[in-house]
Write an enzyme that holds these catalytic residues in place. Structure first.
Site, PDB file in Angstrom:
ATOM      1  N   GLU A  40      -5.866  -7.730  -1.429  1.00  0.00           N
ATOM      2  CA  GLU A  40      -6.334  -7.964  -0.049  1.00  0.00           C
ATOM      3  C   GLU A  40      -7.814  -7.651  -0.060  1.00  0.00           C
ATOM      4  OE1 GLU A  40      -4.485  -5.743   3.136  1.00  0.00           O
ATOM      5  OE2 GLU A  40      -2.483  -6.201   2.355  1.00  0.00           O
ATOM      6  N   GLU A  47       0.835  -1.198   0.000  1.00  0.00           N
ATOM      7  CA  GLU A  47       0.000   0.000   0.000  1.00  0.00           C
ATOM      8  C   GLU A  47       0.876   1.256   0.000  1.00  0.00           C
ATOM      9  OE1 GLU A  47      -2.882  -0.312   3.170  1.00  0.00           O
ATOM     10  OE2 GLU A  47      -4.157  -1.567   1.914  1.00  0.00           O
TER      11      GLU A  47
END
Ligand code: GAL
Length: 796
Positions: A275, A185
């Site tokens: 995810e 991320e």
């Protein structure tokens, strides 16, 4: 690095970069990809992955248990972070032994039949202490997650230790690693050169599988925006947590963070849910059972199935499949605590939950129905009730279609029935459908189901396999809902309803139409009609979940009953199951022709043959477990360090005047534990000053992370405890957020005598570096200030 070495490195990495469309220029084309899916050795694969962290299960023998459970639950892959901090206690030192033996973990995954998405960071987040950064990195100059030289040297060293282990476990090298995730991320304060360098290092270290990254926050930064620039990855993925982390309000929460539809970030690679929410962190202390409710079967059915049919993604990773434990100061303390159960499908204690059943229903379907690996949006069936919609996709090669039956308004809580009119390759069909609030069904039409032709069905497919000379298919639907299944035959087949209430008709056009209400488990045997025989098992959510599929070397085996089937072996007419039983009950086995004996967990089980052609027996429940009595207690006095006479002569003196921490002490010396090499767990401080007898109190300040305390003694007398600070505000008004004031009992200190303060500070773990700016991550742990009220004497 010298320019020549750099050029060689780049050349090496360029050689391995994929050409357009995923074709590769090197000689190891084991994992390739295109717009639709990954291909492993040229075969399209739908990746159904569960996130699992070896470091949160500190027992290599139990890795196998959890991995086998995931495989049995319909997963064909796992996604794994490799936690730098867990392996490196100090610069240049790495431990890959015992509970840190990742080579063994990857071997165990291979043996369990699971592909691996490898995620070595360097930054991983994951609510781990430091977000996976070793705490010693706090003392290294240069901003982390950038190209700063100090950080670069440190992370390259980590990669050069972890990458080669991952590399030897790649598909194409005898292992099962299929993707390599760079960073995590990485969305704010980014540095493209750093993002590129991670990938260049990986290539130089022998990583030849496609590189991915998990984008967050709809940033898409390493794919769409900079697709051709430095840092761009080949198969970008997206993280999605549509159900939020509001475990305390599990009943009323319904997708506050969006539709959860995985964005496609590149046209030349498949959409990838890197995810997808499989549970939740419990930052509000509601307890993980509440998180399991928040992300329970209703959420899974609606969001996962919607995502499958709306996004067309073929790569899914659910975070977490098994959460585990934050033992040994592993937690990043501000979001989680010592449990990382996560409300996942498999609990911290490795028990299976209703969420596991739902994963199994969906996972078996995804693995059984190959046309799902390649789909485009298609014309939706028409519904006669506007409350119900059915967006569809179709496989451009097989023309198999998939329709998602759900409410048009995702907030709807009513149960609605409708008739779908669906134009499919074999004709236009009317299907009765019923959908409850927050539920969703994926229907299949125009599908070659083994040797059968499934024209259309309003039941969902659990799985199907060619077993014992016939196709065995398990279909299911909501208890009490109407079902219709249409199969095609060249001539009228023979239909025998073995159990349940199933009506059927054959039309001269070739359609065998079965109609029923989903209830219990109906069984229908179809033979003749120009096809091989079919045993159709028509169940409900509950009865479908009782099935286990194990693909043995001797062919697939379906088992109904037992609490878990880990694997099956077929030889010489005997089916051997590695199965778990939580209670006594029926076991029914659909195995190869000729299989007549059953062994479960090493013990023979008497069986009889059923009209369905299966073997039926009974297994006893587990033996009772007796806990041993705890005897031989011993005791030890606590905290000798608090006593004034304790010998601390070998302790480190706190005498540093500078620190890499963004938080500078108001007055020297630096008292931060990290600056002296004490990074994890409780830390003792002892300080001395010459007393005058006029002292009124001791004022301290400590930063521990959430839930940390510190305890204070003066001349061996316990003065009390205070809560440690959570977040310091380096440039703002609150640089010392953990104050504690402790009154000095009168008469305790004598003029002219040396007084000893002893402080035990609990370090709960280190902040993460999600913001990639050092401000949180490099905050101190331990004492940040100490003074004695009513005294000017220095404290040493
Ligand atoms: C994601 C992150 C994971 C984990 C998760 C929440 O944003 O990539 O590492 O922190 O959130 O549990």
């Amino acid at each position: 690095m010298k320019p020549k070495a750099l050029a060689a490195l780049l050349a090496a990495s360029l050689l391995l970069l994929p050409l357009e469309g995923g074709a590769r220029a090197d000689a190891a084309p084991e994992v390739s990809y295109d717009h639709y899916s990954l291909k492993i050795d040229g075969r399209r694969v739908l990746v159904q992955s569960a996130e699992v962290h070896y470091f949160r299960l500190p027992s290599p023998d139990l890795w196998r248990d959890v991995l086998e459970k995931l495989k049995a639950g319909g997963f064909n892959a796992i996604s794994v972070y490799f936690d730098w901090a867990y392996h490196s206690p100090k610069p240049g030192v790495y431990d890959f032994t015992g509970v840190r033996d990742v080579d063994r973990f990857l071997r165990t995954a291979e043996r369990a039949g699971l592909y691996v998405i490898a995620r070595p960071g360097p930054y991983i987040n994951a609510e781990t202490t430091g977000g996976g950064f070793p705490a010693w990195l706090k003392n290294v100059p240069g901003r982390a997650r950038t190209s700063a030289p100090g950080y670069t040297e440190a992370y390259r060293d980590w990669l050069h230790h972890i990458d080669p282990i991952i590399a030897r476990h790649q598909v194409g090298h005898g292992g099962s690693v299929i993707l390599y995730n760079a960073e995590n991320e990485y969305a704010v304060s980014t540095d493209a050169a750093y993002m590129q360098d991670i990938q260049d290092q990986a290539r130089a270290d022998g990583i030849d599988v496609p590189i991915t990254t998990n984008d967050c926050c709809d940033a898409g930064s390493w794919s769409s925006t900079w697709a051709t620039g430095p840092g761009a990855v080949q198969v970008p993925g997206v993280d999605d947590y549509p159900q939020s982390f509001d475990c305390a309000n599990a009943e009323t929460t319904w997708g506050p963070w969006g539709e959860g539809v995985t964005e496609r970030l590149r046209d030349d690679s498949p959409a990838f849910a890197a995810e997808y929410q499989g549970g939740a962190i419990d930052s509000g202390d509601a307890g993980y059972d509440r998180c399991r409710e928040l992300t329970g079967p209703a959420f899974m059915k609606f969001f996962y199935k919607s995502n499958l049919l709306v996004s067309g993604a073929t790569l899914f990773n659910y975070y977490m499949g098994y959460g585990g434990t934050n033992w040994g100061w592993l937690a990043q303390p501000n979001d989680v605590y010592s449990s990382y159960d996560y409300g996942a499908a498999i609990t911290e204690a490795r028990q299976l939950t209703p969420k596991y059943d739902e994963f199994k229903r969906q996972g078996y379907f995804l693995q059984a129905v190959a046309p799902l690996t390649m789909t485009d949006p298609a014309t939706a069936p028409v519904t006669d009730d506007a409350a119900v919609q059915a967006p569809a996709r179709a496989n451009p090669e097989t023309h198999t279609q998939f329709a998602l039956v759900r409410h048009a308004d995702r907030a709807a809580t009513t149960t609605d029935t409708a008739t779908l009119t669906w134009t499919l390759p074999d004709g236009t069909y009317s299907l009765p459908v019923q959908v409850a609030g927050h539920d969703a069904h994926v229907l299949v039409g125009g599908y070659d189901l083994g040797g059968q032709r499934l024209a259309a069905s309003s039941s969902e497919i659990l799985t199907h396999a060619y077993i014992g000379g016939r196709d065995v298919a398990v279909l299911y639907g909501t208890e009490g809902s109407p079902g219709a299944t249409i199969l095609r035959y060249a001539s009228r087949p023979q239909v025998r309803v073995l159990s349940g209430d199933v009506r059927f008709s054959y039309s001269p056009g070739g359609d065998l139409r079965l109609e029923y209400t989903h209830s219990g488990l109906a069984r229908v045997l179809v033979s003749g009609g120009g096809r091989r025989p079919l045993l159709l098992l028509l169940g409900t959510d509950a009865t479908a979940a009782q099935f286990w599929r194990a693909d043995s070397a001797g062919g697939p085996v379906l088992v109904r009953g037992t609490s878990l089937v880990r694997s099956a072996e077929v030889s010489g007419g005997t089916v051997r199951l590695a199965a778990d039983t939580a209670k006594a009950g029926e076991v029914e086995v659909f195995g190869p022709a000729g299989a007549a004996r059953l062994v479960v967990g090493g013990a023979g089980v008497p069986v009889s043959r059923t009209p369905s052609g299966s073997l039926l027996g009974r297994v006893p429940g587990p033996r009772e477990v007796h806990l041993p009595a705890l005897v031989g207690w011993r005791a030890h006095a606590e905290s000798p360090e608090a006593a004034p006479g304790f010998d601390d002569s070998a302790w480190k003196a706190a005498d540093r005047t500078t620190t890499e921490s963004p938080l500078k002490p108001a007055a020297p010396p630096v008292l931060y534990a990290d600056d002296y090499g004490f990074h994890y767990g409780d830390v003792w401080y002892r300080g001395r000053f010459t007393a005058t007898g006029a002292e009124t109190g001791v004022s301290l300040n400590a930063i521990t992370g959430k839930r940390g305390n510190y305890l204070v003694w003066l001349n061996g007398r316990y003065l009390g405890a205070a809560a440690g600070g959570v977040e310091a505000d380096a440039d703002g008004p609150n640089p010392a957020p953990g104050p504690g004031h402790f009154a000095v009992p009168s008469g305790l200190l004598k003029p002219g005598q040396t007084a000893t303060i002893a402080v035990l500070v609990q370090n709960m773990g280190h902040n993460d570096d999600w913001t990639a700016d050092d401000n949180r991550f490099k905050q101190p742990r331990g004492l940040v200030a100490a003074s004695v009220d009513g005294s000017t004497a220095p404290i040493s």
